[in-house]
Design a protein around this motif. Sequence first.
Motif, mmCIF file in Angstrom:
data_model
loop_
_atom_site.group_PDB
_atom_site.id
_atom_site.type_symbol
_atom_site.label_atom_id
_atom_site.label_comp_id
_atom_site.label_asym_id
_atom_site.label_seq_id
_atom_site.Cartn_x
_atom_site.Cartn_y
_atom_site.Cartn_z
ATOM 1 N N GLY A 54 -9.719 -9.417 -8.908
ATOM 2 C CA GLY A 54 -8.544 -10.250 -8.661
ATOM 3 C C GLY A 54 -8.734 -11.048 -7.394
ATOM 4 N N ASP A 55 -7.858 -10.811 -6.403
ATOM 5 C CA ASP A 55 -7.949 -11.528 -5.127
ATOM 6 C C ASP A 55 -8.655 -10.712 -4.058
ATOM 7 O OD1 ASP A 55 -5.823 -9.695 -5.186
ATOM 8 O OD2 ASP A 55 -4.875 -10.664 -3.481
ATOM 9 N N GLY A 56 -9.132 -9.517 -4.388
ATOM 10 C CA GLY A 56 -9.704 -8.623 -3.397
ATOM 11 C C GLY A 56 -11.221 -8.633 -3.385
ATOM 12 N N THR A 57 -11.779 -8.422 -2.179
ATOM 13 C CA THR A 57 -13.223 -8.305 -2.013
ATOM 14 C C THR A 57 -13.502 -7.113 -1.107
ATOM 15 O OG1 THR A 57 -13.538 -10.703 -2.206
ATOM 16 C CG2 THR A 57 -15.331 -9.439 -1.214
ATOM 17 N N LEU A 58 -14.385 -6.227 -1.545
ATOM 18 C CA LEU A 58 -14.783 -5.060 -0.763
ATOM 19 C C LEU A 58 -16.271 -5.180 -0.459
ATOM 20 C CD1 LEU A 58 -13.762 -2.275 0.332
ATOM 21 C CD2 LEU A 58 -14.683 -1.272 -1.767
ATOM 22 N N ALA A 59 -16.633 -5.057 0.829
ATOM 23 C CA ALA A 59 -18.032 -5.162 1.233
ATOM 24 C C ALA A 59 -18.367 -4.053 2.215
ATOM 25 C CB ALA A 59 -18.306 -6.530 1.861
ATOM 26 N N GLU A 60 -19.661 -3.681 2.264
ATOM 27 C CA GLU A 60 -20.101 -2.679 3.239
ATOM 28 C C GLU A 60 -21.229 -3.245 4.079
ATOM 29 O OE1 GLU A 60 -22.405 0.740 2.351
ATOM 30 O OE2 GLU A 60 -22.981 0.051 0.355
ATOM 31 N N PHE A 61 -21.321 -2.727 5.331
ATOM 32 C CA PHE A 61 -22.323 -3.173 6.290
ATOM 33 C C PHE A 61 -22.932 -1.946 6.960
ATOM 34 C CE2 PHE A 61 -19.271 -6.505 5.758
ATOM 35 C CZ PHE A 61 -19.943 -7.703 5.918
ATOM 36 N N ALA A 62 -24.199 -2.044 7.296
ATOM 37 C CA ALA A 62 -24.845 -0.971 8.051
ATOM 38 C C ALA A 62 -24.400 -1.012 9.510
ATOM 39 C CB ALA A 62 -26.368 -1.097 7.946
ATOM 40 N N SER A 63 -24.070 -2.206 10.015
ATOM 41 C CA SER A 63 -23.664 -2.384 11.415
ATOM 42 C C SER A 63 -22.191 -2.745 11.490
ATOM 43 C CB SER A 63 -24.500 -3.496 12.061
ATOM 44 O OG SER A 63 -23.888 -3.974 13.240
ATOM 45 N N VAL A 64 -21.424 -2.000 12.294
ATOM 46 C CA VAL A 64 -20.009 -2.309 12.443
ATOM 47 C C VAL A 64 -19.822 -3.634 13.167
ATOM 48 C CG1 VAL A 64 -19.746 -1.020 14.618
ATOM 49 C CG2 VAL A 64 -17.772 -1.357 13.119
ATOM 50 N N LEU A 65 -20.723 -3.959 14.088
ATOM 51 C CA LEU A 65 -20.637 -5.236 14.801
ATOM 52 C C LEU A 65 -20.808 -6.399 13.827
ATOM 53 C CD1 LEU A 65 -20.240 -6.231 17.700
ATOM 54 C CD2 LEU A 65 -22.727 -6.319 17.930
ATOM 55 N N ASP A 66 -21.737 -6.259 12.891
ATOM 56 C CA ASP A 66 -21.941 -7.301 11.884
ATOM 57 C C ASP A 66 -20.714 -7.443 10.979
ATOM 58 O OD1 ASP A 66 -24.444 -7.957 12.780
ATOM 59 O OD2 ASP A 66 -25.501 -6.652 11.364
ATOM 60 N N ALA A 67 -20.076 -6.311 10.627
ATOM 61 C CA ALA A 67 -18.907 -6.348 9.745
ATOM 62 C C ALA A 67 -17.760 -7.120 10.390
ATOM 63 C CB ALA A 67 -18.461 -4.929 9.402
ATOM 64 N N VAL A 68 -17.507 -6.838 11.673
ATOM 65 C CA VAL A 68 -16.406 -7.523 12.360
ATOM 66 C C VAL A 68 -16.756 -8.988 12.586
ATOM 67 C CG1 VAL A 68 -15.010 -7.594 14.455
ATOM 68 C CG2 VAL A 68 -15.623 -5.394 13.444
ATOM 69 N N ALA A 69 -17.996 -9.256 12.959
ATOM 70 C CA ALA A 69 -18.417 -10.653 13.151
ATOM 71 C C ALA A 69 -18.284 -11.438 11.851
ATOM 72 C CB ALA A 69 -19.862 -10.697 13.650
#
Length: 470
Positions: A54-69
């Motif tokens: 639908g309108d949602g997107t779920l993603a994962e990152f190895a680095s939390v800094l990369d996820a927030v950036a």
Amino acid sequence: MRRLAAIMDADVVGYSRLMGLDEAGTYRAVKRCRDAFILPLVAAHGGRIVKQAGDGTLAEFASVLDAVACAVAIQRTMHDHAGGAEAERLELRIGVHLGDIVADDGDIHGEGIAVAEHLQEMAPPGGVCVSQQVYDQIGLKVDFPLTEIGCRTFADLPGPLRAWRWQPGGAAGEEPPAPAQTDPLPGKKRPSIAVLPFVNLSSVEEQEHFSDGFTEELIATLARCRWLRVVARNSSFTFKGKAADVRRVAEDLGVKYVIEGSIRRAANRIRITAQLLSGETGMLLWAERYDRMLDDVFVLQDEIAGQITGTVEPELGFIEFAALRGHTATDMDAWNIYLKGLWHLYKFDLENLRISKALFEGAIDLEPAFAQAHARLAYVHIQLGWYGPLDERAERIADATALAERAIALDDREPAAHLALGRARALGGQPQRGIDHLRNALRLDASFAQGHFALGQALCYVCRPEEECV
């Protein structure tokens, strides 16, 4: 396999409302947004798209800094392209959390997913919300300000969730926002009411105490209706003994409706008359007379106050909805959309249930902390499970349970939330847990007719119908 990961949850603001306005156009806009902004930026920051629904997107990152950036880059890009073809009409909310996940065949599961979803719900439109765990890792490593917004509790999480937010235009030295609004309902449009002291028309002087006591009981009973704003006793009693114009009273107290009445006593008989008036026009909207024998004063006060509340509450609902005829969801606020949803809900047929579902979802999009809208949306899912295809019933009950639990987390004194959870539990094979929540609903509002019906029905399931009759 269990591992630590940074989870990003993104969602389109007001998606249900936009789909109602232009389904095909909204679908194209969301797809363009994903293709032009979200997918390239997630890839550029070393992330992996886990799910798009639908309108949602779920993603994962190895680095939390990369996820927030990545989250901030998406929102900045959306902001810079506002009004362009790819970002037309769309705003996102994004939540980021650092926690344990369980990876299974390309998908991920675990409490961390639920935390990221709640953070997304707490984020401002066009902004990002991160958990304390994320902030502890990145606080001094980013070149944009994060502002603490306090703690929230959720029924599906073991403890409070502390969060920090960012949104475009924020400055490093900006003041923290004012405390979150604790009112579980959007306050601006909620109907407001004052109960004037009931007039003692008896020749018995002691009857004055009964009149004042009854007025206080009625104020307290009405105040249990979570969607009504009820003026406190001290303010209402400033008009005791005064023959004031109702319109002036309403203006002075800042209310939309006024209840006034009188009490007469003859020997052991008592007559209570009550009337509901429009504060704007002074017109009579409803009136009723109650004749009783005066045996137990407190029982009588409770009984009549409950009957008046049980009549006035739905009457006000009808009056408020009548004012909305001819309006569409695009020119209404969350409260009025909610009222329109109620009207369709109580038609109890599939077409109107689907309309009410879209309306309640629209109200929640506008006011994510609107507890009563979550509760009524849960009730819609119960009814869709009842009236809809049998093979969808289990899924509907599961959705209703989750929504009702969310409503209780937002406002644990909302009777409609306990009603929805009670019915969902009872229909989902947990009748005793359902009965407990239905009793909670009636403890919160003894005049709640739906609650009495649902409790009686649940007791019949377990062959104890006589308990609701006492």
